[in-house]
Design an enzyme around this catalytic site. Structure first.
Site, PDB file in Angstrom:
ATOM      1  N   SER A  46      65.090  32.356  17.639  1.00  0.00           N
ATOM      2  CA  SER A  46      64.800  33.184  16.478  1.00  0.00           C
ATOM      3  C   SER A  46      64.484  32.237  15.324  1.00  0.00           C
ATOM      4  CB  SER A  46      66.012  34.055  16.152  1.00  0.00           C
ATOM      5  OG  SER A  46      65.662  35.022  15.185  1.00  0.00           O
ATOM      6  N   GLU A  47      63.302  32.395  14.705  1.00  0.00           N
ATOM      7  CA  GLU A  47      62.812  31.330  13.815  1.00  0.00           C
ATOM      8  C   GLU A  47      63.615  31.175  12.529  1.00  0.00           C
ATOM      9  OE1 GLU A  47      60.926  33.952  14.747  1.00  0.00           O
ATOM     10  OE2 GLU A  47      59.718  34.721  13.076  1.00  0.00           O
ATOM     11  N   ASN A  48      64.513  32.123  12.239  1.00  0.00           N
ATOM     12  CA  ASN A  48      65.359  31.933  11.067  1.00  0.00           C
ATOM     13  C   ASN A  48      66.490  30.930  11.334  1.00  0.00           C
ATOM     14  OD1 ASN A  48      66.177  34.119  12.792  1.00  0.00           O
ATOM     15  ND2 ASN A  48      67.782  34.603  11.337  1.00  0.00           N
ATOM     16  N   SER A  88      63.994  24.544  12.913  1.00  0.00           N
ATOM     17  CA  SER A  88      63.456  25.655  13.694  1.00  0.00           C
ATOM     18  C   SER A  88      61.951  25.500  13.896  1.00  0.00           C
ATOM     19  CB  SER A  88      63.755  26.973  12.964  1.00  0.00           C
ATOM     20  OG  SER A  88      63.236  28.052  13.678  1.00  0.00           O
TER      21      SER A  88
END
Lengths: 215, 237
Positions: A46-48, A88
């Site tokens: 998840s890119e967060n 990320s």
């Protein structure tokens, strides 16, 4: 009969391979997590700032410090790691993620993607989509084959501002599956009871038809 | 000199001015410096350029600074959760610079690390590349992106010691560590402040050198944008 949202997600899940690191976009792509084939072990990014995303929490157990990129509350797994947005996108831009599945407003026959902006109408932003399509090894689009007004979304050229140029490797829409390579697009699968003629009518892009569909 | 301040208002004294650039950590409403944003609003500082991944929602997070028209320009990657933002932008009352999320993160990291610019393939062939230098490396085209710095960075961490060593929690980390490095003055709010020596030096995410001022958050709301749950009796994955 054309595929439903769940059937499209189910079809997209067939692209998962054992050991893959995968980023799922917001909307229909999120549903792919529900259809991971048995025996296939994938790690969701998840890119967060999270690798190893778990399912939604049980009622009453949501943690405001633990969300996915769609801002939904989620849970961690025993393999989970957390990191900064810079780390990320080092994973994403640096080519360490195997597969990105995301939505689209338009895709061109050469694999250009538009999914972040409608000038004068919608200003939401690209979020991580431009980095994902630039850096992830394989990019799969899940989308309705036509817009709500019936207009084609798989086009010769995108008319909306682009997210990336020549980045889409596969489209899974409600009518079937297209592969996009340097030499052009090819229809490789049809949803049940959808005909090649119907796909042609609903599509503006030029595409070849895989031999097994003609047999 | 102690880095610890009594509250958010006191911690921002002497560092705010009209036309300044601020960074604010957070992804959506997760990991945002709630107390510091409210104190910035109450300070009345105007014509702010705000660098933040999102713009909060209408009545929470950076959204409160949009309601009061204190923000002149936003640098963000995604603002879809804020209707007032969209309205102000479409009415040309607000300037907006969209950055791809990874480019935004790296620009801030570069700003804190003394790197004026870097090449990335993100955005090549799109609106993002317009007006930017292009260069080919090994047959692939990249664009030049410049670094970002702030007059003041507003950061949210989970724990700090009095030296300013920071520990973040879960996905509330997001942009906070880079922003801590890129502020001329970095002000941090934390849930728990401990004595020097109580944090394991191996587990510190942001070293105290990047932190000038610290407060302990009061009445944190930690609002959830999309509460999604499953039911215990329907066991599934």
């Amino acid at each position: 009969m054309a595929w439903t949202r769940e059937e499209m997600a189910h079809r997209a899940a067939q692209e998962l391979e054992n050991g893959y690191y995968v980023n799922l976009g917001i909307g229909i792509p999120t549903l792919v997590a529900n259809f991971i084939p048995e025996g296939i072990d994938v790690t969701l990014q998840s890119e967060n700032g999270m690798l190893g995303m778990g399912p939604f929490p049980y009622e009453g157990e949501a943690d405001p410090d633990l969300i996915n990129a769609g801002k939904q509350t989620i849970t961690e797994l025993n393999r989970t790691s957390y990191f900064s947005s810079a780390d990320s996108f080092a994973m994403i831009r640096g080519g360490h993620i195997d597969l990105s599945i995301l939505g689209a407003m338009q895709v061109s026959q050469q694999g250009d993607l538009a999914n972040w902006m409608i000038p004068g109408k919608m200003v939401k932003g690209m979020g991580g989509a431009m980095d994902l399509v630039a850096g992830v090894k394989k990019v799969v689009v899940i989308m309705d084959h036509n817009a709500r007004d019936g207009s084609a979304k798989f086009l010769r050229e995108c008319s909306l501002p682009l997210t990336g140029v020549k980045v889409v490797d596969m489209i899974i829409s409600d009518v079937g599956v297209f592969l996009i390579k340097d030499e052009g697009a090819t229809l490789i699968e049809l949803a049940p009871d959808v005909t090649i003629e119907e796909v042609k009518v609903k599509t503006e892009a030029n595409f070849k038809i895989d031999k097994h569909l003609l047999a | 000199m102690s880095k610890v301040y009594q509250n958010a208002t006191v911690a921002l004294e002497g560092v705010l001015f009209d036309g300044m650039t601020i960074m604010a950590g957070g992804f959506g409403l997760c990991g945002i410096p709630e107390n510091l944003i409210v104190a910035l609003r109450d300070s009345g500082t105007k014509n702010i350029t705000a660098i933040s991944n999102n713009a909060g929602i209408d009545d929470f997070g950076l959204g409160v600074l949009l309601q009061t028209r204190q923000i002149k320009k936003m640098v963000s990657s995604y603002v879809g959760e804020n209707k007032e933002f969209e309205r102000q932008y479409l009415a040309e009352e607000l300037e907006l610079e969209f950055n791809p999320q990874g480019t935004l993160a790296e620009r801030i990291r570069a700003g804190g690390a003394g790197i004026p610019g870097f090449y990335t393939k993100t955005g090549v062939g799109t609106l993002v590349a317009e007006g930017k230098e292009q260069k080919d490396f090994d047959g692939e085209t990249y664009i030049l992106e410049t670094c970002l710095k702030a007059d003041v960075s507003l950061v949210k961490a989970w724990k700090a010691d009095k030296e300013g060593n920071l520990v973040f929690r879960k996905t509330a980390r997001n942009f906070n560590p880079m922003m801590a490095t890129a502020g001329a003055v970095t002000v941090v709010e934390v849930e728990e402040l401990v004595e020097i020596g109580e944090l394991d030096p191996d587990q510190i995410h942001t070293p105290g050198i990047f932190v000038q001022r610290i407060i302990v958050s009061k009445d944190l709301e930690k609002r959830i944008e999309q509460l999604t749950t499953r039911q215990k009796n329907k066991e599934g994955n």
